[in-house]
Design an enzyme around this catalytic site. Structure first.
Site, short mmCIF file in Angstrom:
data_model
loop_
_atom_site.label_atom_id
_atom_site.label_comp_id
_atom_site.label_asym_id
_atom_site.label_seq_id
_atom_site.Cartn_x
_atom_site.Cartn_y
_atom_site.Cartn_z
N ILE B 38 -0.15 13.65 -2.10
CA ILE B 38 0.64 13.12 -3.20
C ILE B 38 0.68 11.60 -3.08
O ILE B 38 1.05 11.07 -2.03
CB ILE B 38 2.05 13.73 -3.19
CG1 ILE B 38 1.93 15.19 -3.62
CG2 ILE B 38 3.01 12.97 -4.10
CD1 ILE B 38 3.15 16.01 -3.40
N ASP B 39 0.28 10.91 -4.14
CA ASP B 39 0.25 9.45 -4.06
C ASP B 39 1.64 8.87 -4.36
O ASP B 39 2.56 9.59 -4.74
CB ASP B 39 -0.84 8.87 -4.97
CG ASP B 39 -0.60 9.12 -6.44
OD1 ASP B 39 0.57 9.23 -6.86
OD2 ASP B 39 -1.59 9.18 -7.19
N SER B 40 1.75 7.57 -4.18
CA SER B 40 3.08 6.93 -4.23
C SER B 40 3.72 7.07 -5.62
O SER B 40 4.93 7.22 -5.72
CB SER B 40 2.97 5.45 -3.83
OG SER B 40 2.12 4.77 -4.73
#
Lengths: 417, 81
Positions: B38-40
């Site tokens: 999961i990216d920021s």
């Protein structure tokens, strides 16, 4: 200086979800304009538009769809088709050195839907509900950046913004990049997706849009005496350009030569074209010269022809000023079918111009029941017109608010079938 | 009062909605970034989703401590207690 050729085409338009269906509908004279039935259009003076024939959200996965503006979705759909059509693979570095691959994608208004929707969310539910993806969705360079990511382009990714001339400017810029030797392959095009109550209100307030709400398919009628404004369209078109040497070395199928481009600015008014057509004519003359052609070589012009009262008349005059009073060029206004794709128009219409030469048939200008008298140009009225055998050269014109004029010259040189 | 299992189940649906991670992969020991990819920016959506679904507040300086699914479940339990 290298010859530059076009080896891949991609599009998603009001006439079809790809190039083949779009081209077939163009030649057949099909209108892509329909009534906007949603409640949000109630009360607007213009309640018609040319929507994408295939909803781009059905072509993008659920998560991507939430993180992409409609303009970027359509750019990606068109870019993938063009890239594969050129015979390339989507795997990084398989066919083209990423450092020698550039992208230039124009747009008039970028991710306007995302901007408006996010602001609505903030007003209604507070800042905390604004998506963290909003900025990369709404920024004007998002379509170019998304295409760059898809194709792993590392040689520079660019976004000219010049209203309705944006994607012809993208093509002109792509030509420069290749001629200067800064890339081997450049993916160029344009996209626009602003069919929303707000732009319809804003363009409507400029008195720029047709109000022929009861006959949508007859509303876009360039050069007809009963024209009353343009019809907004949405979609994207992408072309793969490369040097002739690069294309021939890999045995690519070639559609034709991107022979030249001419850019000028009216220096006259923000939104009205200079009625003398001087700026427009300069762009056409420059494109013809840049291509190493004579005005008499031009056999076809895909005109900007938006179906506005003044614009169409001015363009007929400027075309004669550039190509000669007795020019034999067959003019057409394909916006009569596609509506006006704004920042996507130049790329779609350059594609149509190239395919007209490739297939030797000029798509018609539909709804031309009563041509304005004394235009002095030969228009492909209502039915497609055949082009002769032999060498062919053509122009595509795009003009934008701000006084931007960009003409692109294409020929059938080097075409392979 | 929701049980830990109920919180995990709701959280897993949220992570699926935001990032398309299969519900069964969302386990207490999993790191959002390292395991679930999961990216920021998606993580911001998950935090805001937690606030909406569980009616809790997650200040930004707390949010950065929620590294695993278990951290999030514990935070939600304590915030609701």
């Amino acid at each position: 200086m290298s010859n530059i050729v076009i080896t891949g085409l991609g599009a998603t338009t009001p006439l079809g979800g790809d190039v083949a269906s779009t081209w077939k509908a163009l030649v057949a004279g099909t209108s892509g304009v329909t009534r906007i039935e949603e409640e949000w259009a109630d009360g607007l003076p213009c309640q018609i538009a040319a929507r994408a024939a295939v909803d781009p959200t059905t072509k993008v996965d659920r998560i991507r769809a939430r993180r992409l503006d409609r303009a970027s979705m359509m750019a990606l759909i068109a870019a993938e088709e063009a890239w594969l059509d050129a015979g390339f693979s989507l795997a990084e570095g398989t066919d083209v050195d990423p450092d020698r691959l550039s992208v230039v994608m124009g747009t008039g208004m970028g991710g306007l839907h995302s901007l408006i929707n996010s602001w609505d969310t903030q007003k209604g539910k507070g800042y905390r509900r604004v998506s963290p993806f909003t900025i990369p969705m709404l920024m004007a360079n998002a379509p170019a950046a998304n295409v760059g990511l898809l194709l792993h382009a590392k040689g520079g990714v660019h976004t000219p913004v010049s209203a309705c001339a944006s994607s012809n400017e993208a093509i002109s810029n792509g030509l420069d990049i290749l001629r200067l030797g800064r890339a081997d392959v450049v993916v160029v095009g344009g996209t626009e997706a602003v069919i929303h109550a707000f732009p319809l209100a804003a363009f409507g307030q400029m008195q720029a849009l047709s109000r022929r709400n009861d006959e949508p398919e007859r509303a876009s009628r360039p050069w007809d005496v009963d024209r009353d404004g343009f019809v907004m369209g949405e979609g994207a078109a992408v072309l793969v350009m490369e040097t002739l040497e690069h294309a021939q070395a890999r045995g690519a199928r070639i559609y034709g030569r991107l022979a030249g481009a001419g850019v000028s600015a009216d220096g006259h008014d923000m939104v009205q074209p200079d009625p003398t057509g001087e700026g427009q004519a300069k762009a056409m003359v420059k494109a013809v010269r840049d291509a190493g052609l004579q005005p008499s070589d031009i056999i076809h012009v895909n005109c900007h022809a938006t179906s506005t009262p003044q614009g169409d008349t001015t363009e007929a005059h400027s075309m004669r000023a550039a190509l000669g009073d007795h020019t034999a060029a067959i003019a057409t206004g394909t916006k009569s079918m596609t509506g006006h794709l704004l920042g996507g128009a130049g790329a779609l219409e350059t594609m149509a111009t190239l395919l007209a030469l490739y297939n030797r048939v000029v798509p018609p200008t539909i709804n031309l029941d009563n041509p304005e008298p004394d235009l002095g140009i030969d228009i492909a009225a209502n039915t497609a017109r055949a082009l002769p055998a032999g060498d062919l050269a053509a122009l595509n014109n795009s003009f934008g608010f701000g006084g931007h004029n960009v003409a692109v010259a294409v020929t059938n040189e080097f075409a392979t079938h | 009062m929701a049980t830990s299992e109920e919180i995990l189940s709701t959280l897993a649906e949220l992570v699926y909605d935001v990032a398309d991670v299969p519900v069964e992969d969302v386990q207490l020991d999993k790191s959002f970034v390292d395991d679930l990819d999961i990216d920021s920016l998606a993580m911001v959506e998950i935090i805001v989703g937690i606030e909406e679904k569980f009616g809790v507040t997650v200040p930004d300086d707390e949010a950065k401590n929620l590294k695993t699914v278990g951290d999030a479940v514990t935070y939600i339990e304590q915030a609701k207690a």
